[in-house]
Design an enzyme around this catalytic site. Structure first.
Site, PDB file in Angstrom:
ATOM      1  N   LYS A 158       0.837  -1.209   0.000  1.00  0.00           N
ATOM      2  CA  LYS A 158       0.000   0.000   0.000  1.00  0.00           C
ATOM      3  C   LYS A 158       0.870   1.258   0.000  1.00  0.00           C
ATOM      4  CE  LYS A 158      -3.639   2.678   0.533  1.00  0.00           C
ATOM      5  NZ  LYS A 158      -3.173   3.828   1.247  1.00  0.00           N
TER       6      LYS A 158
ATOM      7  N   GLU B 179       1.264   6.741  -6.691  1.00  0.00           N
ATOM      8  CA  GLU B 179       0.195   7.749  -6.770  1.00  0.00           C
ATOM      9  C   GLU B 179       0.760   9.170  -6.745  1.00  0.00           C
ATOM     10  OE1 GLU B 179      -2.849   7.084  -3.651  1.00  0.00           O
ATOM     11  OE2 GLU B 179      -2.567   9.198  -3.185  1.00  0.00           O
TER      12      GLU B 179
END
Lengths: 292, 292, 292, 292
Positions: B164, B171
Site C-alpha cells: 500500500k 500515486e
C-alpha cells in the site's frame, strides 16, 4: 468522403484500415510500393476530387517538411493538409504559413493509440482554424474512439502537436512511476508475489489505469521481466516537453527525471560516475573499480 | 460473520457500512460516542463470539500501538487482529510478534479507496500467514470491489502495508505527472482550452486513468483551479516509500521529486533559494528581492 | 596593443579598466555616451590601426547579432572579432561563417569573474582557430588572473561559449548544494550556530571553495538571510546547459534540479501544486487551502 | 595532554601521528596488535591519568555502541568520551545519556580531511556541552588545520555529526555537479581539450574549489578516466542527509539526485527500466532489447 493519406507504416496503415471501415475512401501513398495505392504524390493528388484533404503521416523533421513542400506545389486553394505525424509544434506555424500563402488550409493533429488504435480508436488532439478542422471532421470522427472523448480542438495551429507532446511527457512520468514502484517491491523479501500485487491494483485503487493494465500484461508474459534489458529509447516528444518547459520557466521535475532515466539506461558505463569515482578516490583513497 | 471494528472516522465509518450491507455483523468502537456501537474496547471484545476478528482502523504510530497493546490483553488465543490503518510496515512485525506470543493472529491490510470506497469497494493488500488471512476472508470479500481484482495476499507480515505504501508512492508521481503537464499546457498561448484537452484524454490515450477522470472532475468544478492554493500535504506513505528506497539502494527519482514538490509547496518562502539569491548577489552583483 | 571594445556595462567597463592597467590602448563604445570613448561604431573602427581586434561585450541574441552584422560591414580582411558576451554556442558558428566570408577572423570567449574580475582577473574560455586567437592573446593575458590558470583554448569555434555555459551549469548545482545544506542545518534545533559551521568549513574540508567563502560573506552580512526573498533569476546559460544535455542524451539530474528550483522560486503560487491539491481533494476528501 | 585513541585505521592512524607531532601523548588501541600501543581497552584506560579523554574512531553502529558501552564501565566520573567516527547523529544523544548517567562527558565530532588530513589538518565539527568540549580542546587544536577555520562548536550533542553529515551531502552534490559538466563537455565535438578546460577553471572562475583541483589531478592521471568504471559507493552520510531532509520536510533535489545516481551506478541492469521497456513494447510495439 475522400482522403489522401501519405505514409502507410505501422500507424498509417492501421489508420487507413479504420477510416475505410467507417465507409470513407482512402487513397494511400507510401514509398514502399507494396502497401501503396498510387505510385506518386502527383498521382495521389490527381486521384482526389477537390476540395481535397491530405493527411501526412511521415516522420517529423525533414521528411514531413519535404512532403509539405511538395503538397504546396501540387494542391489547390481550398485544399487542406493535416500533419498527423509527430512533428514538433514549432514546425506547425511554419507549415501553416507556407500553405496559407497558397490558399491551402493546415491542421496539426497529435495522434495517440499505438498498436491498439485500429481496434479501440485513436485519440486526436488537433490545432488550427475551425474552418479547416471542419473539412476533416468526418475523418476525425472515423478515427476517434467511440463515446464522448478522444477528440479535442485544442487551440491554434500547433496546439494539437503541443498537447500530444505534453501527453507523452505525462506518459513518461507515469511509466516511470510504475517502474520505480515495481523495482522497490521486487527488492524486498516480505513481498513474495509482486505480480499479484500489480494485478490486484486494477480495481478500487487510486492508481488504476490503462498503463497499469499493460504492466500486468507484461508481467503475465514474463513475471520478473528477466527476458528484457533495462534499456529504453526516447522519442522526440519527451525531449521537446522538457525544452518547452525550460522555454516557459515551468519546473517539470518528475517528467525530466523520467527522461534522464532513459538516457542513463542506454549508457554501458556512466561517464559522470567515473568522475564521481575518481573524486572519491582522490580525497578519500576510496577503492575504485577498474574498467576491465 | 462478526467483526469488531475500532476507529469509525471517514474511512472506518464507511467500511462498517459496506460490511453491513454485505450481511455481516459489525460491532464498532470509536472514542466519539456518537458513532460508536459500544462504549469501550472491553465491551467490544465481550460482544463478539470467539474466535474473534478485530479490525483496527486508527492513526499510525502511537494510537495503533496503544490499541494493539490493549487488544493483546483483552483477546484470547485463536483470535485475530487486522491492522487496516496506515501503519509503517516496520511496525507490523513488532505487532505480529507481540500478539503471537499470546496466540493471537495478526494481519496487516493496506486499504485504498478513499471517499469512493463505500460505493466502489476498497482495494486491499494484505500481509501475514495464510491461516490468519483465511479467518478474515469474508470481510475482505465484503470490502473489496466486485470482479477479479482489488484483493491480494502480498506476502509475509508487513507486505500489505508495504504494498500500500508503494501504491501511494506511485500515486504521488502520477499526480505530479498530470500536474506538470497541466501547468505547461496552461502556460502556453496556443492551447486555448486545456480543460477540453484533459477531457479528451479520457478515451483512446496511453494516459487514461482514474486519476485523469478525477482531474477532469476538478477542472469541471474550477476550470483554472483559481479557488485553490498550490499547497499539498503529504501523508507518511510518500516519505516511507523514499526511506525504503534509500534503505534498499533503489533510485526513485520521479517519486522523490513528487514528494519534494509537496514539501516546497508548503513553504511561504524558500530558505534554500534565499541562499542561492545571496550567492548570486555576492559574485555577480545580481539584484536580490528584499523580504518585504 | 589596441583594442576596440563594444559594450561598457558592468562587465565591459571593468574589463576596459583592467586592459588599460596592463598598458594597452582601449577604444570603447557604448550606446550610453557618458561612458563611451567614441560616438559610433564607425568612429571606433576608424580609430584603430589595422589589423584590428574588436571585442563585443553586449547582450546575447539580437544585440550581438546586430553588432556582428555591422562589424562585418565596417571591418577589413585580417581583422578579428571576439564575442565575449554570453552568446549561445550555436550562434558562434553562424557569426564565424558570416565574418569568414569577408576575411575577418572570429573568436568566441566565455568570460567568468563577475564583479571580482577587475581585481582578480577574468577566467577566459575561448574557441576558434589558433591563428585568430593568437591575434588577441595579449588582451587575453591582460584580462586573465595571474598564475598558470584562468585561460584555455577549449577547441573550435563555439567551444569557448560552450565551456563557459557548462561552467555556469556546474555553478548552478554547486550553489544549490550549499543552499540545500544550509536550509537543512537551519531547520534543526541541535545545530545552534549554522553560520559558524559554514565559516569553519573554509579550511580542511572536502567542500571548501570560493562559493563557500561567498556564502560566509553573505551570512556575515545577514546571519539568517532574513532580508532576502527566496527568489532567483536564471540567465540563459543554465537553460542552454540542460538543452545541450537533452540534445546529447546526457542525464543532468543535479544541474536540472537546480534550474527548476529557480523557476519555482519565482512563482507566487504553483499551478502544478494546485492540481495536486485538487486531486487529493477529489479522491480522499483531503482539505484544500483556498486561494484567498 | 594525554589522549586515549581507539581505532587506528586509515583515519585514526594518521590522526595519532598528527596529534603526536603537536607534542601530545597518544595511547592508541586497535584490534590489530601490529598498530596498537596497548593490548586492551582496560590497559588503555589504565595507562591514562584522570581526568581522561578517550577518542573513539571506529565504524558507526554496533562497533561504536560496543566501545561506548565498554568505556562506560571502565571510565570514571569526570572523564570524557569523544565519538569521532561517522555515527548517525541520532545515536549521539543515546550515548551521551548513557555516559552522563555515570558522570562521563560526551562530545560528538564530525571529522573531514580524508587522506590529506595528516598534512593539511582535519576539519572538525563538534557537538556537546562547552564544558566537555573544553577538556578536549588541545586535541582539537592539534588536529585542525592552521588558520582561523576548520573547527566549530556547532551546537548540542549530535550537532557535530549532523553538521558533518550535511557536509557530506553537499559534497555529493558538488561532485555530481562537476561530473555532469565533465560528461557533457566530453560528449561534444567542438570542445577538443576538456582536461585543459577543467585545469583553466582553477583560477578566476566562480566554480574554483578544492574538489575541482582534485578533478584536475584525476584527469592528469587518466585524461578520459578510461581506467575506471562508473561505479560509486555511498557511505551512510548521504543517505542520512536525505532521511533527515524527509523528516524535516526540506526538499533536497540536487543532493538526492546525487545519491540516486550512485545507487544506479551500481546496478548491472536497471529493473525499473525493464518495466519502462516492457510498457513501451506493450502499447507501441516498440522494440525491446533482450537480456542476453
Amino acid at each position: 468522403m475522400q482522403l489522401g493519406l501519405i505514409g502507410l507504416g505501422k500507424m498509417g496503415g492501421n489508420m487507413r484500415e479504420r477510416i475505410r471501415r467507417a465507409g470513407h475512401t482512402v487513397v494511400g501513398y507510401d514509398r514502399n510500393p507494396e502497401v501503396s495505392d498510387v505510385s506518386s504524390l502527383t498521382e495521389l493528388v490527381s486521384a482526389l476530387e477537390g476540395p481535397r484533404v491530405v493527411w501526412v503521416m511521415v516522420p517529423a523533421g525533414a521528411p514531413t517538411q519535404s512532403v509539405v513542400d511538395e503538397l504546396g506545389d501540387l494542391l489547390s486553394p481550398g485544399d487542406t493538409v493535416v500533419d498527423g505525424g509527430n512533428s514538433r509544434w514549432t514546425d506547425d506555424e511554419k507549415h501553416a504559413e507556407e500553405l496559407a500563402a497558397k490558399g491551402i488550409g493546415f491542421v496539426d493533429a497529435g495522434v495517440s493509440g499505438g498498436v491498439w488504435g485500429l481496434q479501440n480508436g485513436y485519440a486526436l488532439m488537433v490545432g488550427g482554424d475551425a474552418e479547416h478542422i471542419a473539412r476533416v471532421q468526418p475523418i476525425f470522427d472515423a478515427l476517434k474512439p467511440e463515446g464522448d472523448f478522444g477528440f479535442v480542438h485544442a487551440g491554434k495551429v500547433g496546439a494539437g502537436h503541443f498537447s500530444k507532446m505534453v501527453h507523452n511527457g505525462i506518459e513518461y512520468a507515469m511509466m516511470q512511476a510504475y517502474a520505480e514502484g515495481w523495482e522497490l517491491l521486487e527488492k524486498v523479501d516480505s513481498v513474495t508475489d509482486v505480480r499479484a500485487v500489480f494485478r490486484s491494483w486494477q480495481e478500487g485503487t487510486v492508481i488504476r489505469s490503462w498503463l497499469l493494465d499493460l504492466a500486468v500484461n507484461a508481467l503475465d508474459e514474463d513475471e520478473h521481466l528477466e527476458k528484457l534489458r533495462g534499456y529504453a529509447e526516447d522519442s522526440g516528444e519527451g525531449r521537446w516537453t522538457v525544452e518547452a518547459a525550460i522555454h516557459n520557466a515551468v519546473p517539470l521535475p518528475a517528467i525530466t527525471a523520467s527522461l534522464f532515466a532513459r538516457f542513463a539506461s542506454r549508457q554501458d558505463d556512466s561517464p559522470q560516475m567515473k568522475m564521481v569515482a575518481a573524486l572519491r578516490n582522490q580525497f578519500g583513497g576510496h577503492a575504485v573499480e577498474s574498467a576491465e
